[in-house]
Design a protein around this motif. Sequence first.
Motif, PDB file in Angstrom:
ATOM      1  N   ARG A 153      -6.550  49.183  96.254  1.00  0.00           N
ATOM      2  CA  ARG A 153      -7.296  48.039  95.732  1.00  0.00           C
ATOM      3  C   ARG A 153      -7.222  47.484  95.043  1.00  0.00           C
ATOM      4  NH1 ARG A 153      -8.850  43.794  99.458  1.00  0.00           N
ATOM      5  NH2 ARG A 153     -10.749  42.891  98.280  1.00  0.00           N
ATOM      6  N   ASN A 154      -7.582  48.545  93.601  1.00  0.00           N
ATOM      7  CA  ASN A 154      -7.824  48.446  92.395  1.00  0.00           C
ATOM      8  C   ASN A 154      -7.517  49.488  91.490  1.00  0.00           C
ATOM      9  OD1 ASN A 154      -8.897  46.801  89.876  1.00  0.00           O
ATOM     10  ND2 ASN A 154     -11.329  47.668  90.904  1.00  0.00           N
ATOM     11  N   TYR A 155      -6.255  49.809  90.566  1.00  0.00           N
ATOM     12  CA  TYR A 155      -5.372  50.443  90.403  1.00  0.00           C
ATOM     13  C   TYR A 155      -6.267  50.322  88.609  1.00  0.00           C
ATOM     14  CZ  TYR A 155      -1.543  51.266  93.172  1.00  0.00           C
ATOM     15  OH  TYR A 155      -0.828  51.776  94.530  1.00  0.00           O
ATOM     16  N   ARG A 156      -7.204  48.562  87.980  1.00  0.00           N
ATOM     17  CA  ARG A 156      -7.247  48.844  86.457  1.00  0.00           C
ATOM     18  C   ARG A 156      -8.191  49.844  86.107  1.00  0.00           C
ATOM     19  NH1 ARG A 156      -5.692  44.218  84.706  1.00  0.00           N
ATOM     20  NH2 ARG A 156      -7.319  44.401  83.067  1.00  0.00           N
ATOM     21  N   PRO A 157      -9.542  50.468  87.059  1.00  0.00           N
ATOM     22  CA  PRO A 157      -9.829  52.104  86.114  1.00  0.00           C
ATOM     23  C   PRO A 157      -9.007  52.757  85.805  1.00  0.00           C
ATOM     24  CG  PRO A 157     -11.529  50.982  87.981  1.00  0.00           C
ATOM     25  CD  PRO A 157      -9.572  49.890  88.231  1.00  0.00           C
ATOM     26  N   LEU A 158      -8.119  53.396  86.888  1.00  0.00           N
ATOM     27  CA  LEU A 158      -6.917  54.295  86.795  1.00  0.00           C
ATOM     28  C   LEU A 158      -5.454  54.293  85.172  1.00  0.00           C
ATOM     29  CD1 LEU A 158      -5.323  56.920  87.504  1.00  0.00           C
ATOM     30  CD2 LEU A 158      -3.773  55.405  88.159  1.00  0.00           C
ATOM     31  N   TRP A 159      -5.803  52.852  85.143  1.00  0.00           N
ATOM     32  CA  TRP A 159      -4.834  52.092  83.961  1.00  0.00           C
ATOM     33  C   TRP A 159      -6.092  52.219  82.868  1.00  0.00           C
ATOM     34  CZ3 TRP A 159      -0.003  52.619  83.301  1.00  0.00           C
ATOM     35  CH2 TRP A 159       0.880  52.108  84.450  1.00  0.00           C
ATOM     36  N   LYS A 160      -6.983  52.265  82.493  1.00  0.00           N
ATOM     37  CA  LYS A 160      -8.247  51.799  81.331  1.00  0.00           C
ATOM     38  C   LYS A 160      -8.314  53.463  81.354  1.00  0.00           C
ATOM     39  CE  LYS A 160     -10.898  47.666  83.144  1.00  0.00           C
ATOM     40  NZ  LYS A 160     -11.877  47.214  84.223  1.00  0.00           N
ATOM     41  N   GLU A 161      -8.483  53.941  81.851  1.00  0.00           N
ATOM     42  CA  GLU A 161      -8.793  55.511  81.747  1.00  0.00           C
ATOM     43  C   GLU A 161      -7.346  56.711  81.144  1.00  0.00           C
ATOM     44  OE1 GLU A 161     -10.623  59.549  83.976  1.00  0.00           O
ATOM     45  OE2 GLU A 161     -10.551  57.626  84.910  1.00  0.00           O
ATOM     46  N   ALA A 162      -6.280  56.333  82.082  1.00  0.00           N
ATOM     47  CA  ALA A 162      -5.119  57.092  81.895  1.00  0.00           C
ATOM     48  C   ALA A 162      -4.023  56.188  81.415  1.00  0.00           C
ATOM     49  CB  ALA A 162      -5.028  57.974  82.944  1.00  0.00           C
ATOM     50  N   GLY A 163      -4.418  54.918  80.677  1.00  0.00           N
ATOM     51  CA  GLY A 163      -3.046  54.810  80.749  1.00  0.00           C
ATOM     52  C   GLY A 163      -1.427  55.364  79.579  1.00  0.00           C
ATOM     53  N   PRO A 164      -2.101  55.521  78.545  1.00  0.00           N
ATOM     54  CA  PRO A 164      -1.404  56.277  77.637  1.00  0.00           C
ATOM     55  C   PRO A 164      -0.343  57.126  78.268  1.00  0.00           C
ATOM     56  CG  PRO A 164      -3.492  55.450  76.364  1.00  0.00           C
ATOM     57  CD  PRO A 164      -3.495  55.833  78.118  1.00  0.00           C
ATOM     58  N   GLY A 165      -0.904  58.061  79.300  1.00  0.00           N
ATOM     59  CA  GLY A 165      -0.494  59.261  80.261  1.00  0.00           C
ATOM     60  C   GLY A 165      -0.142  58.223  81.108  1.00  0.00           C
ATOM     61  N   LEU A 166       0.329  57.677  81.324  1.00  0.00           N
ATOM     62  CA  LEU A 166       0.802  57.414  82.554  1.00  0.00           C
ATOM     63  C   LEU A 166       1.854  55.903  82.548  1.00  0.00           C
ATOM     64  CD1 LEU A 166      -1.788  55.733  84.287  1.00  0.00           C
ATOM     65  CD2 LEU A 166      -0.807  58.230  85.121  1.00  0.00           C
ATOM     66  N   ARG A 167       3.339  56.129  83.202  1.00  0.00           N
ATOM     67  CA  ARG A 167       4.672  55.565  83.063  1.00  0.00           C
ATOM     68  C   ARG A 167       4.519  54.423  83.859  1.00  0.00           C
ATOM     69  NH1 ARG A 167       6.897  59.494  85.546  1.00  0.00           N
ATOM     70  NH2 ARG A 167       7.133  58.541  87.458  1.00  0.00           N
ATOM     71  N   TRP A 168       4.998  53.280  83.659  1.00  0.00           N
ATOM     72  CA  TRP A 168       4.506  52.278  84.319  1.00  0.00           C
ATOM     73  C   TRP A 168       5.488  52.298  85.544  1.00  0.00           C
ATOM     74  CZ3 TRP A 168       7.970  47.165  85.019  1.00  0.00           C
ATOM     75  CH2 TRP A 168       6.599  46.185  85.701  1.00  0.00           C
ATOM     76  N   PRO A 169       5.439  52.267  87.185  1.00  0.00           N
ATOM     77  CA  PRO A 169       6.584  53.040  88.127  1.00  0.00           C
ATOM     78  C   PRO A 169       7.027  52.230  88.510  1.00  0.00           C
ATOM     79  CG  PRO A 169       3.960  52.351  88.697  1.00  0.00           C
ATOM     80  CD  PRO A 169       4.172  52.446  86.998  1.00  0.00           C
ATOM     81  N   LEU A 170       7.568  51.031  88.613  1.00  0.00           N
ATOM     82  CA  LEU A 170       7.877  49.419  89.415  1.00  0.00           C
ATOM     83  C   LEU A 170       9.681  50.193  88.210  1.00  0.00           C
ATOM     84  CD1 LEU A 170       5.826  46.421  89.716  1.00  0.00           C
ATOM     85  CD2 LEU A 170       6.160  48.636  90.732  1.00  0.00           C
ATOM     86  N   PHE A 171       9.732  50.664  86.891  1.00  0.00           N
ATOM     87  CA  PHE A 171      11.449  50.122  86.265  1.00  0.00           C
ATOM     88  C   PHE A 171      11.932  51.454  86.924  1.00  0.00           C
ATOM     89  CE2 PHE A 171       9.565  48.412  82.605  1.00  0.00           C
ATOM     90  CZ  PHE A 171       9.647  47.000  82.865  1.00  0.00           C
ATOM     91  N   ALA A 172      11.501  52.362  88.243  1.00  0.00           N
ATOM     92  CA  ALA A 172      12.313  53.638  88.417  1.00  0.00           C
ATOM     93  C   ALA A 172      11.949  53.999  89.891  1.00  0.00           C
ATOM     94  CB  ALA A 172      12.372  54.985  87.153  1.00  0.00           C
ATOM     95  N   LEU A 173      11.663  53.194  91.005  1.00  0.00           N
ATOM     96  CA  LEU A 173      11.888  53.601  92.042  1.00  0.00           C
ATOM     97  C   LEU A 173      12.613  53.821  93.249  1.00  0.00           C
ATOM     98  CD1 LEU A 173       9.216  50.291  92.774  1.00  0.00           C
ATOM     99  CD2 LEU A 173       8.505  52.623  92.136  1.00  0.00           C
ATOM    100  N   PRO A 174      12.233  54.800  93.879  1.00  0.00           N
ATOM    101  CA  PRO A 174      13.495  55.763  94.771  1.00  0.00           C
ATOM    102  C   PRO A 174      14.381  54.190  95.462  1.00  0.00           C
ATOM    103  CG  PRO A 174      11.474  56.945  94.738  1.00  0.00           C
ATOM    104  CD  PRO A 174      11.368  55.796  94.355  1.00  0.00           C
ATOM    105  N   CYS A 175      13.771  53.406  95.476  1.00  0.00           N
ATOM    106  CA  CYS A 175      14.327  52.468  96.868  1.00  0.00           C
ATOM    107  C   CYS A 175      15.372  51.665  95.648  1.00  0.00           C
ATOM    108  CB  CYS A 175      13.440  51.156  96.800  1.00  0.00           C
ATOM    109  SG  CYS A 175      12.426  50.023  95.457  1.00  0.00           S
TER     110      CYS A 175
END
Length: 237
Positions: A94-116
Amino acid sequence: MRWLQRLLGGNKVRLDPARQQALVHEVRQRFGAHAPEPFPAQVEAITGLLKDDDGLVVASLIVGQVAEEAHADLRAQADELHRRTGRRLLVHRRNYRPLWKEAGPGLRWPLFALPCGFHPYAQLTAAVTAVGDRAARIDRVVDPGPLLTGLFEILDLTTAGWEYGRVPVDVDAATLADRLIGSTGRILTEVDDPPRLPPPVRELMRRNDALDVAGPGGPRPVGRINLGATMRERFLV
């Protein structure tokens, strides 16, 4: 739930599951990053394929599958970060922003490489466009609740990716965001009991800053997008 009452009532919607499967296959195979056409042309072509009730089901399926797989990807990334660093990260749909605020540089944006295999600026943008274009049919064909949930989640991922995930704000990205906001707003006006706006949307609606939108040829801005103003216009009706 008006959509279920209408599906079970006399004004029955005629759907063709076999055709829906064929549409999913065609949309997945013909379009995406591998296709020679630019993304705007792909979006227009896909939207044309999804112009009836079966297409509306397929568009809703694409939105839902992207949201589900993006969530699974972020959970896997959070688990991997915890394994490597000991940092435990919360992945709240319901709210991904806290995750990205805390770990943004360590995360990969997922929408460019989804299994579908659905690309955010091709199949996803087209699906979002299609559900908005046929918002008046939503509650006759699909359950609007999960669809709205998926749209809000993807909008959150899109804007958080810009702010914390180093995702470029180019014309294709801005088009996706604008279609997400517009289609969600149209569906909200059509449902009997619209859900409360989620926290990341309410946070962005309090802002009034505009972002430069880069053109297809490079970083030179070709326009600006004000997410807060656009959301207030589309959601506060």
